[in-house]
Design an enzyme around this catalytic site. Structure first.
Site, PDB file in Angstrom:
ATOM      1  N   GLY A  49       0.919  -1.211   0.141  1.00 54.97           N
ATOM      2  CA  GLY A  49      -0.095  -0.002   0.025  1.00 54.97           C
ATOM      3  C   GLY A  49       0.822   1.258  -0.173  1.00 54.97           C
ATOM      4  O   GLY A  49       1.644   1.249  -0.885  1.00 54.97           O
ATOM      5  N   GLU A  50       0.433   2.078   0.989  1.00 50.91           N
ATOM      6  CA  GLU A  50       1.556   3.260   0.957  1.00 50.91           C
ATOM      7  C   GLU A  50       2.011   3.467   2.355  1.00 50.91           C
ATOM      8  O   GLU A  50       1.270   3.525   3.380  1.00 50.91           O
ATOM      9  CB  GLU A  50       0.588   4.538   0.678  1.00 50.91           C
ATOM     10  CG  GLU A  50       1.395   5.627   0.769  1.00 50.91           C
ATOM     11  CD  GLU A  50       2.950   5.790   0.219  1.00 50.91           C
ATOM     12  OE1 GLU A  50       2.955   5.452  -0.935  1.00 50.91           O
ATOM     13  OE2 GLU A  50       3.835   6.237   0.941  1.00 50.91           O
ATOM     14  N   SER A  51       3.403   3.127   2.388  1.00 51.97           N
ATOM     15  CA  SER A  51       3.881   2.919   3.992  1.00 51.97           C
ATOM     16  C   SER A  51       3.715   4.333   4.715  1.00 51.97           C
ATOM     17  O   SER A  51       3.616   4.304   6.001  1.00 51.97           O
ATOM     18  CB  SER A  51       5.346   2.616   3.792  1.00 51.97           C
ATOM     19  OG  SER A  51       6.093   3.744   3.159  1.00 51.97           O
ATOM     20  N   CYS A  81       6.105  -5.325   0.227  1.00 54.24           N
ATOM     21  CA  CYS A  81       6.159  -3.931  -0.222  1.00 54.24           C
ATOM     22  C   CYS A  81       6.162  -2.944   0.596  1.00 54.24           C
ATOM     23  O   CYS A  81       7.164  -2.561   1.515  1.00 54.24           O
ATOM     24  CB  CYS A  81       5.148  -3.682  -1.373  1.00 54.24           C
ATOM     25  SG  CYS A  81       5.780  -2.526  -2.482  1.00 54.24           S
ATOM     26  N   ARG A 110      13.024   3.243  -0.164  1.00 54.71           N
ATOM     27  CA  ARG A 110      11.878   3.459  -0.478  1.00 54.71           C
ATOM     28  C   ARG A 110      11.635   3.707  -2.028  1.00 54.71           C
ATOM     29  O   ARG A 110      12.431   4.627  -2.296  1.00 54.71           O
ATOM     30  CB  ARG A 110      11.169   4.150   0.480  1.00 54.71           C
ATOM     31  CG  ARG A 110       9.577   4.520   0.398  1.00 54.71           C
ATOM     32  CD  ARG A 110       9.117   4.925   1.270  1.00 54.71           C
ATOM     33  NE  ARG A 110       7.658   5.844   1.023  1.00 54.71           N
ATOM     34  CZ  ARG A 110       7.396   6.979   0.599  1.00 54.71           C
ATOM     35  NH1 ARG A 110       8.618   7.949   0.661  1.00 54.71           N
ATOM     36  NH2 ARG A 110       6.341   7.430   0.090  1.00 54.71           N
ATOM     37  N   ILE A 148       5.470  -3.055  -7.672  1.00 54.37           N
ATOM     38  CA  ILE A 148       5.105  -1.660  -7.859  1.00 54.37           C
ATOM     39  C   ILE A 148       5.226  -0.630  -7.040  1.00 54.37           C
ATOM     40  O   ILE A 148       5.283  -0.757  -5.759  1.00 54.37           O
ATOM     41  CB  ILE A 148       3.356  -1.915  -7.680  1.00 54.37           C
ATOM     42  CG1 ILE A 148       2.872  -2.951  -8.438  1.00 54.37           C
ATOM     43  CG2 ILE A 148       2.428  -0.822  -7.802  1.00 54.37           C
ATOM     44  CD1 ILE A 148       1.212  -3.692  -7.798  1.00 54.37           C
ATOM     45  N   ARG A 149       6.049   0.355  -7.475  1.00 56.05           N
ATOM     46  CA  ARG A 149       6.855   1.427  -6.737  1.00 56.05           C
ATOM     47  C   ARG A 149       7.408   0.682  -5.519  1.00 56.05           C
ATOM     48  O   ARG A 149       7.253   1.274  -4.517  1.00 56.05           O
ATOM     49  CB  ARG A 149       5.698   2.387  -6.640  1.00 56.05           C
ATOM     50  CG  ARG A 149       5.318   3.411  -7.739  1.00 56.05           C
ATOM     51  CD  ARG A 149       4.607   4.840  -7.205  1.00 56.05           C
ATOM     52  NE  ARG A 149       5.287   5.824  -6.319  1.00 56.05           N
ATOM     53  CZ  ARG A 149       6.247   6.320  -6.818  1.00 56.05           C
ATOM     54  NH1 ARG A 149       6.585   6.276  -8.174  1.00 56.05           N
ATOM     55  NH2 ARG A 149       7.169   7.212  -6.262  1.00 56.05           N
ATOM     56  N   HIS A 197       4.746  -8.453  -4.583  1.00 58.57           N
ATOM     57  CA  HIS A 197       3.485  -8.783  -3.990  1.00 58.57           C
ATOM     58  C   HIS A 197       3.177 -10.325  -4.538  1.00 58.57           C
ATOM     59  O   HIS A 197       2.571 -10.309  -5.525  1.00 58.57           O
ATOM     60  CB  HIS A 197       2.545  -7.598  -4.970  1.00 58.57           C
ATOM     61  CG  HIS A 197       2.604  -6.381  -4.427  1.00 58.57           C
ATOM     62  ND1 HIS A 197       1.776  -5.757  -3.425  1.00 58.57           N
ATOM     63  CD2 HIS A 197       3.346  -5.351  -4.878  1.00 58.57           C
ATOM     64  CE1 HIS A 197       2.069  -4.652  -3.303  1.00 58.57           C
ATOM     65  NE2 HIS A 197       3.162  -4.410  -3.882  1.00 58.57           N
ATOM     66  N   GLU A 199       0.894 -11.734  -3.402  1.00 58.50           N
ATOM     67  CA  GLU A 199      -0.586 -12.035  -3.113  1.00 58.50           C
ATOM     68  C   GLU A 199      -1.207 -11.679  -4.646  1.00 58.50           C
ATOM     69  O   GLU A 199      -2.430 -11.868  -4.682  1.00 58.50           O
ATOM     70  CB  GLU A 199      -0.983 -11.138  -2.172  1.00 58.50           C
ATOM     71  CG  GLU A 199      -0.969  -9.566  -2.230  1.00 58.50           C
ATOM     72  CD  GLU A 199       0.213  -8.843  -2.265  1.00 58.50           C
ATOM     73  OE1 GLU A 199       1.263  -9.686  -2.045  1.00 58.50           O
ATOM     74  OE2 GLU A 199       0.372  -7.599  -2.452  1.00 58.50           O
TER      75      GLU A 199
HETATM   76  N1  GLN Z   1       5.942   3.049  -2.496  1.00 58.85           N
HETATM   77  C1  GLN Z   1       5.051   2.448  -1.577  1.00 58.85           C
HETATM   78  C2  GLN Z   1       5.501   2.965  -0.145  1.00 58.85           C
HETATM   79  O1  GLN Z   1       6.527   3.429   0.026  1.00 58.85           O
HETATM   80  C3  GLN Z   1       5.095   1.056  -1.493  1.00 58.85           C
HETATM   81  C4  GLN Z   1       4.234   0.671  -2.664  1.00 58.85           C
HETATM   82  C5  GLN Z   1       3.782  -0.652  -2.489  1.00 58.85           C
HETATM   83  O2  GLN Z   1       3.431  -1.354  -1.508  1.00 58.85           O
HETATM   84  N2  GLN Z   1       3.290  -1.259  -3.652  1.00 58.85           N
HETATM   85  O3  GLN Z   1       5.012   2.514   1.032  1.00 58.85           O
END
Ligand code: GLN
Length: 216
Positions: A49-51, A81, A110, A148-149, A197, A199
């Site tokens: 997700g977004e940390s 992630c 990150r 993904i990012r 990921h 999942e």
């Molecule tokens: N870029 C996101 C972060 O720093 C991580 C991306 C992801 O979990 N797919 O949290």
């Protein structure tokens, strides 16, 4: 399989996908949003997700301190992630004020892959690293990994077992612009982290490994 209950931190991120993967791996699942819900779990998944957002919500929901204590006490935790970022003892490229839970003796970078490769897929040599009794029946070949990012693991301490590194090329055979050879999966004690990921791909080997780490 035995009656294991695995929590999925459900503040933000791809929670349902982890629930499905854990259930395919034989675990019962419960969503965790409140401190009291932590008492019922044998292990916990920190989803992608977004940390930065998950960090803020952990503090807001007063989950941060209990979770840090449980990690110190040996609660099995798998971070994918953004979850890897949260498990890292040290962080590079974090937002201002961003904190991690820590526990894993790594430096996480990150958003390591930068703009030109925000998302890509690569096949990892998974069984070689995790095949010591974990991959039932001798493994099933490369593990498709979706980034993904994603972060990568910039450095890992001596007590950290490296489970996978990026190959030279992506699944289409193109050389990776950055990141070839970087560590993208590791474990230390009861903590497991992947930059990718699993999942999302219907291959439950990583979740199976986590369930076995909880059972162990
Ligand atoms: N870029 C996101 C972060 O720093 C991580 C991306 C992801 O979990 N797919 O949290």
């Amino acid at each position: 399989m035995v009656g294991l209950t695995v929590g999925v931190l459900a503040l933000q991120g791809d929670v349902p996908e982890h629930v499905a993967a854990l259930e395919r791996a034989g675990a019962r699942t419960v969503l965790v949003r409140r401190p009291g819900e932590l008492a019922r779990v044998d292990g916990l998944v920190l989803p992608g997700g977004e940390s930065t957002v998950i960090d803020q919500l952990l503090r807001l929901f007063e989950l941060r301190d209990p979770l840090r204590r449980l990690i110190r006490e040996g609660l099995p935790v798998y971070g994918s992630c953004a979850g890897l970022v949260l498990l890292a003892d040290r962080l590079e490229g974090g937002a201002e004020d961003q904190q991690t839970l820590g526990g894993l003796d790594i430096v996480a970078r990150r958003n390591a892959f930068g703009r030109q490769a925000d998302s890509f897929e690569a096949d990892l040599d998974w069984d070689a690293a995790s095949g010591d009794g974990y991959a039932e029946g001798g493994g099933r070949g490369p593990l498709r990994a979706v980034f993904i990012r994603a972060p990568w693991i910039e450095r890992a301490g001596d007590g950290v077992e490296v489970l996978a590194r990026l190959p030279q090329r992506d699944v289409a055979g193109r050389p990776l612009a950055v990141g070839a050879g970087r560590i993208v999966a590791a474990r230390q004690g009861k903590l497991l982290a992947t930059a990718f990921h699993p999942e999302l791909v219907g291959d439950t080997r990583v979740h199976q490994l986590f369930v076995r780490m909880i059972e162990g």
